[in-house]
Scaffold this active site. Structure first.
Site, PDB file in Angstrom:
ATOM      1  N   ASP A  24       0.800  -1.224   0.000  1.00  0.00           N
ATOM      2  CA  ASP A  24       0.000   0.000   0.000  1.00  0.00           C
ATOM      3  C   ASP A  24       0.835   1.278   0.000  1.00  0.00           C
ATOM      4  O   ASP A  24       0.349   2.345   0.361  1.00  0.00           O
ATOM      5  CB  ASP A  24      -0.954   0.024   1.199  1.00  0.00           C
ATOM      6  CG  ASP A  24      -2.255   0.732   0.862  1.00  0.00           C
ATOM      7  OD1 ASP A  24      -2.594   0.799  -0.340  1.00  0.00           O
ATOM      8  OD2 ASP A  24      -2.921   1.217   1.781  1.00  0.00           O
ATOM      9  N   HIS A  38      31.135   2.835  -3.983  1.00  0.00           N
ATOM     10  CA  HIS A  38      29.707   3.128  -3.944  1.00  0.00           C
ATOM     11  C   HIS A  38      29.155   2.942  -2.530  1.00  0.00           C
ATOM     12  O   HIS A  38      28.057   2.418  -2.344  1.00  0.00           O
ATOM     13  CB  HIS A  38      28.945   2.254  -4.946  1.00  0.00           C
ATOM     14  CG  HIS A  38      29.181   2.661  -6.367  1.00  0.00           C
ATOM     15  ND1 HIS A  38      28.788   1.901  -7.443  1.00  0.00           N
ATOM     16  CD2 HIS A  38      29.765   3.775  -6.895  1.00  0.00           C
ATOM     17  CE1 HIS A  38      29.130   2.520  -8.573  1.00  0.00           C
ATOM     18  NE2 HIS A  38      29.724   3.647  -8.259  1.00  0.00           N
ATOM     19  N   ASP A  87      30.121  12.216  -2.174  1.00  0.00           N
ATOM     20  CA  ASP A  87      29.759  12.179  -3.593  1.00  0.00           C
ATOM     21  C   ASP A  87      28.239  12.319  -3.634  1.00  0.00           C
ATOM     22  O   ASP A  87      27.502  11.379  -3.315  1.00  0.00           O
ATOM     23  CB  ASP A  87      30.205  10.854  -4.213  1.00  0.00           C
ATOM     24  CG  ASP A  87      29.972  10.799  -5.717  1.00  0.00           C
ATOM     25  OD1 ASP A  87      29.116  11.536  -6.217  1.00  0.00           O
ATOM     26  OD2 ASP A  87      30.653   9.992  -6.386  1.00  0.00           O
ATOM     27  N   ASP A 102      26.443  16.175 -10.171  1.00  0.00           N
ATOM     28  CA  ASP A 102      27.254  15.080  -9.619  1.00  0.00           C
ATOM     29  C   ASP A 102      28.592  15.668  -9.161  1.00  0.00           C
ATOM     30  O   ASP A 102      29.449  15.978  -9.990  1.00  0.00           O
ATOM     31  CB  ASP A 102      27.458  14.022 -10.708  1.00  0.00           C
ATOM     32  CG  ASP A 102      28.101  12.746 -10.189  1.00  0.00           C
ATOM     33  OD1 ASP A 102      28.380  12.668  -8.980  1.00  0.00           O
ATOM     34  OD2 ASP A 102      28.325  11.833 -11.008  1.00  0.00           O
ATOM     35  N   HIS A 128      38.787   3.133 -11.455  1.00  0.00           N
ATOM     36  CA  HIS A 128      37.611   3.518 -12.236  1.00  0.00           C
ATOM     37  C   HIS A 128      37.986   4.527 -13.316  1.00  0.00           C
ATOM     38  O   HIS A 128      39.110   5.037 -13.362  1.00  0.00           O
ATOM     39  CB  HIS A 128      36.503   4.081 -11.327  1.00  0.00           C
ATOM     40  CG  HIS A 128      36.884   5.308 -10.548  1.00  0.00           C
ATOM     41  ND1 HIS A 128      36.929   6.571 -11.098  1.00  0.00           N
ATOM     42  CD2 HIS A 128      37.220   5.472  -9.236  1.00  0.00           C
ATOM     43  CE1 HIS A 128      37.259   7.454 -10.176  1.00  0.00           C
ATOM     44  NE2 HIS A 128      37.458   6.818  -9.033  1.00  0.00           N
ATOM     45  N   HIS A 151      32.057  10.401 -16.925  1.00  0.00           N
ATOM     46  CA  HIS A 151      30.913   9.814 -17.625  1.00  0.00           C
ATOM     47  C   HIS A 151      30.016  10.951 -18.100  1.00  0.00           C
ATOM     48  O   HIS A 151      30.112  12.085 -17.635  1.00  0.00           O
ATOM     49  CB  HIS A 151      30.130   8.859 -16.707  1.00  0.00           C
ATOM     50  CG  HIS A 151      29.722   9.482 -15.390  1.00  0.00           C
ATOM     51  ND1 HIS A 151      28.626  10.331 -15.263  1.00  0.00           N
ATOM     52  CD2 HIS A 151      30.257   9.399 -14.145  1.00  0.00           C
ATOM     53  CE1 HIS A 151      28.513  10.716 -13.998  1.00  0.00           C
ATOM     54  NE2 HIS A 151      29.494  10.177 -13.301  1.00  0.00           N
ATOM     55  N   HIS A 202      24.360   8.900 -14.899  1.00  0.00           N
ATOM     56  CA  HIS A 202      25.211   8.257 -15.901  1.00  0.00           C
ATOM     57  C   HIS A 202      24.408   8.324 -17.194  1.00  0.00           C
ATOM     58  O   HIS A 202      23.649   7.409 -17.519  1.00  0.00           O
ATOM     59  CB  HIS A 202      25.552   6.820 -15.522  1.00  0.00           C
ATOM     60  CG  HIS A 202      26.543   6.726 -14.406  1.00  0.00           C
ATOM     61  ND1 HIS A 202      27.015   5.531 -13.922  1.00  0.00           N
ATOM     62  CD2 HIS A 202      27.164   7.674 -13.673  1.00  0.00           C
ATOM     63  CE1 HIS A 202      27.884   5.745 -12.936  1.00  0.00           C
ATOM     64  NE2 HIS A 202      27.984   7.046 -12.766  1.00  0.00           N
ATOM     65  N   GLU A 243      36.511  13.159 -12.745  1.00  0.00           N
ATOM     66  CA  GLU A 243      36.546  12.687 -11.362  1.00  0.00           C
ATOM     67  C   GLU A 243      37.662  11.680 -11.072  1.00  0.00           C
ATOM     68  O   GLU A 243      37.391  10.510 -10.795  1.00  0.00           O
ATOM     69  CB  GLU A 243      35.192  12.076 -10.980  1.00  0.00           C
ATOM     70  CG  GLU A 243      34.661  11.035 -11.964  1.00  0.00           C
ATOM     71  CD  GLU A 243      33.353  10.418 -11.498  1.00  0.00           C
ATOM     72  OE1 GLU A 243      33.316   9.878 -10.372  1.00  0.00           O
ATOM     73  OE2 GLU A 243      32.376  10.474 -12.256  1.00  0.00           O
ATOM     74  N   TYR A 298      42.653   5.587  -3.837  1.00  0.00           N
ATOM     75  CA  TYR A 298      42.048   4.846  -2.738  1.00  0.00           C
ATOM     76  C   TYR A 298      43.093   3.866  -2.198  1.00  0.00           C
ATOM     77  O   TYR A 298      43.470   2.922  -2.888  1.00  0.00           O
ATOM     78  CB  TYR A 298      40.807   4.095  -3.226  1.00  0.00           C
ATOM     79  CG  TYR A 298      39.902   4.971  -4.064  1.00  0.00           C
ATOM     80  CD1 TYR A 298      38.938   5.782  -3.483  1.00  0.00           C
ATOM     81  CD2 TYR A 298      40.059   5.020  -5.459  1.00  0.00           C
ATOM     82  CE1 TYR A 298      38.132   6.609  -4.263  1.00  0.00           C
ATOM     83  CE2 TYR A 298      39.267   5.833  -6.240  1.00  0.00           C
ATOM     84  CZ  TYR A 298      38.300   6.636  -5.638  1.00  0.00           C
ATOM     85  OH  TYR A 298      37.521   7.456  -6.419  1.00  0.00           O
ATOM     86  N   ARG A 346      38.490  11.462  -3.786  1.00  0.00           N
ATOM     87  CA  ARG A 346      37.985  11.668  -5.143  1.00  0.00           C
ATOM     88  C   ARG A 346      37.573  13.132  -5.258  1.00  0.00           C
ATOM     89  O   ARG A 346      37.000  13.705  -4.323  1.00  0.00           O
ATOM     90  CB  ARG A 346      36.792  10.758  -5.454  1.00  0.00           C
ATOM     91  CG  ARG A 346      36.284  10.871  -6.879  1.00  0.00           C
ATOM     92  CD  ARG A 346      35.406   9.689  -7.285  1.00  0.00           C
ATOM     93  NE  ARG A 346      34.183   9.554  -6.518  1.00  0.00           N
ATOM     94  CZ  ARG A 346      33.973   8.612  -5.603  1.00  0.00           C
ATOM     95  NH1 ARG A 346      34.916   7.712  -5.338  1.00  0.00           N
ATOM     96  NH2 ARG A 346      32.831   8.550  -4.947  1.00  0.00           N
ATOM     97  N   GLU A 385      35.457  15.500  -7.981  1.00  0.00           N
ATOM     98  CA  GLU A 385      34.608  15.390  -9.163  1.00  0.00           C
ATOM     99  C   GLU A 385      33.892  16.701  -9.425  1.00  0.00           C
ATOM    100  O   GLU A 385      33.279  17.281  -8.529  1.00  0.00           O
ATOM    101  CB  GLU A 385      33.573  14.278  -8.963  1.00  0.00           C
ATOM    102  CG  GLU A 385      32.600  14.115 -10.107  1.00  0.00           C
ATOM    103  CD  GLU A 385      31.582  13.021  -9.837  1.00  0.00           C
ATOM    104  OE1 GLU A 385      30.955  12.553 -10.800  1.00  0.00           O
ATOM    105  OE2 GLU A 385      31.415  12.642  -8.661  1.00  0.00           O
TER     106      GLU A 385
END
Length: 446
Positions: free
Chosen positions: A43, A246, A263, A274, A353, A357, A364, A393, A397, A414, A416
């Site tokens: 519901d 993430h 981020d 972003d 990474h 993007h 993305h 970005e 790490y 990072r 970005e």
């Protein structure tokens, strides 16, 4: 729900551009639905968010809607949407309805959604090509198959439904990868709001706070400036959590000496921002933190310089990687020569990474990163053009490991920014929040 913008001209222009492409390919019909509503639990539904392609062509944000574009002797833009219903509107809010949709959104025709099964099969007859998204929700795919079968029955062998079906998504992706003036203006506002939210979080940060408390500062700033929602789940990561790419904001406590990586970006009138910033919880970088932070800043600067019309998509990534790899050697994180590190990929232990993007209606965003047909074995990287919007970005790490100097353990960084490709190069539209380490420390002292 109300009209998200006062100027419908850009949406009408996009429909005309798509129809022109359909005419150039021999005509046909395009059929596209918005996103379905999704149940969260019994519901209760998730907050509704329309399909990005559907919004791009319509500006329409209500659920249960379909767009039909007919490229014929007379072009037709047709909307099917929920009918006006005063009783439902008491519970769920305003519904545009077909009549107002024509006036508000400049459609040629509009009908109630319950007329779709009756009217669409006839619209499919005598069309050479059906443009539809191959990756649409299963329910939409089943409906289209049913309408095609009904059209074939109605034609009785004398009139035929489309014999050829083409995926609509790649066509729209190519349109969306170059932003028009209205999109750029909207994304600038999203960038301003998000930059202010990051600055607010920096000012609020101190040892003893939980990650979720900084997330609350972000959300407050998003909403109080008119953003509808976060563009994606906010990452607020303290200490070792910053080495999880993430990571979702949790209940970890910020400790004295930790770095905090945020981020986060808002969605404003359907467009995403972003931004990532990394800063010390106590307002002061340590020596090892500052060394890796300045290295990441240098890598981003190199990537920015490689982002310009005529440059390849991958140029910025390669520029950032070279700076980061050399810095890893200089700081003793890696051993050997720069060429050896790049050839072996040893740098991916600390930078795993890509450097950016596409950005737009989706965080993305759609658009191919390579040129040529997907079937080509060796497809070159895409050439950048003015009007493209992307992120830049780089990061580093460093997890705890026996072969890593302990002074660098659990440092995740990072940086970005959102970059608009211009005629001269690129413009970072998210610099409303500082990047320079000294400026960050000064902001946190306020």
């Amino acid at each position: 729900m109300s009209l998200p913008c006062t100027d419908i001209t850009p949406f009408v222009d996009r429909r005309r551009r798509l129809l022109a492409q359909m005419h150039a390919a021999g005509g046909g019909i395009a059929v596209l639905s918005t996103a379905p509503q999704a149940e969260r639990n019994h519901d209760a539904e998730y907050p509704y968010r329309h399909d990005s392609d559907f919004y791009y062509l319509t500006g329409f944000i209500e659920p249960e809607a379909w767009l039909v574009l007919v490229a014929g002797t007379t072009d037709r833009a047709i909307l099917f949407c929920r009918a006006k219903n005063p009783e439902h509107e008491i519970w769920e809010g305003f519904r545009c309805g077909p009549d107002e949709a024509i006036a508000r959104y400049a459609f040629d025709e509009a009908y109630a959604i319950d007329q779709l099964d009756t009217l669409l099969p006839a619209l499919l007859l005598d069309q050479s090509v059906l443009y539809r998204p191959f990756a649409a929700a299963g329910s939409a795919q089943r409906k289209l198959r049913r309408w095609l079968a009904q059209a074939e029955q109605q034609g009785r062998g004398r009139r035929q439904p489309p014999a050829h079906i083409q995926d609509l998504r790649p066509v729209l992706a190519e349109m969306r990868v170059i932003k028009d003036a209205s999109e750029i203006a909207t994304m600038r506002q999203a960038a301003r709001i998000s930059a202010g939210a990051h600055a607010r979080a920096m000012r609020a940060a101190r040892p003893g706070l939980h990650e979720y408390q900084l997330e609350a500062e972000l959300l407050y700033e998003f909403r109080r400036h008119g953003a509808q929602a976060p563009a994606y789940p906010s990452i607020v990561a303290a200490g070792a959590n910053a080495c999880v790419l993430h990571y979702a904001a949790g209940d970890t406590v910020l400790r004295d000496g930790d770095l905090v990586l945020i981020d986060a970006g808002c969605e404003y009138d359907s467009y995403a921002s972003d931004i990532t910033r990394t800063f010390p919880a106590n307002g002061r970088f340590t020596g090892p933190q500052r060394a890796l932070y300045d290295l990441t800043v240098a890598a981003q600067q190199a990537a920015v310089q490689a982002t310009a019309p005529g440059r390849c998509w991958n140029d910025s990534h390669e520029a950032a990687v070279r700076v980061l790899a050399q810095g890893m050697l200089d700081e003793g994180l890696l051993q050997g020569s720069l060429d050896g590190v790049l050839d072996s990929g040893a740098h991916t232990q600390f930078y795993m990474h890509r450097t950016g993007h596409w950005l737009g209606l989706d965080v993305h965003d759609v658009g191919d990163y390579r040129q040529g047909a997907p079937s080509d074995a060796e497809r070159p990287w895409r050439t950048l053009e003015a009007g493209m919007m992307l992120t830049i970005e780089p990061g580093i790490y460093v997890r705890a490991a026996d072969d890593v100097p302990e002074s660098f353990w659990n440092i995740g960084i990072r940086i970005e920014d959102d970059a608009l490709v211009t005629a001269e190069g690129c413009e970072l539209i998210t610099r409303g929040v500082p990047v320079d380490a000294k400026e960050i420390e000064a902001l946190m002292r306020e």
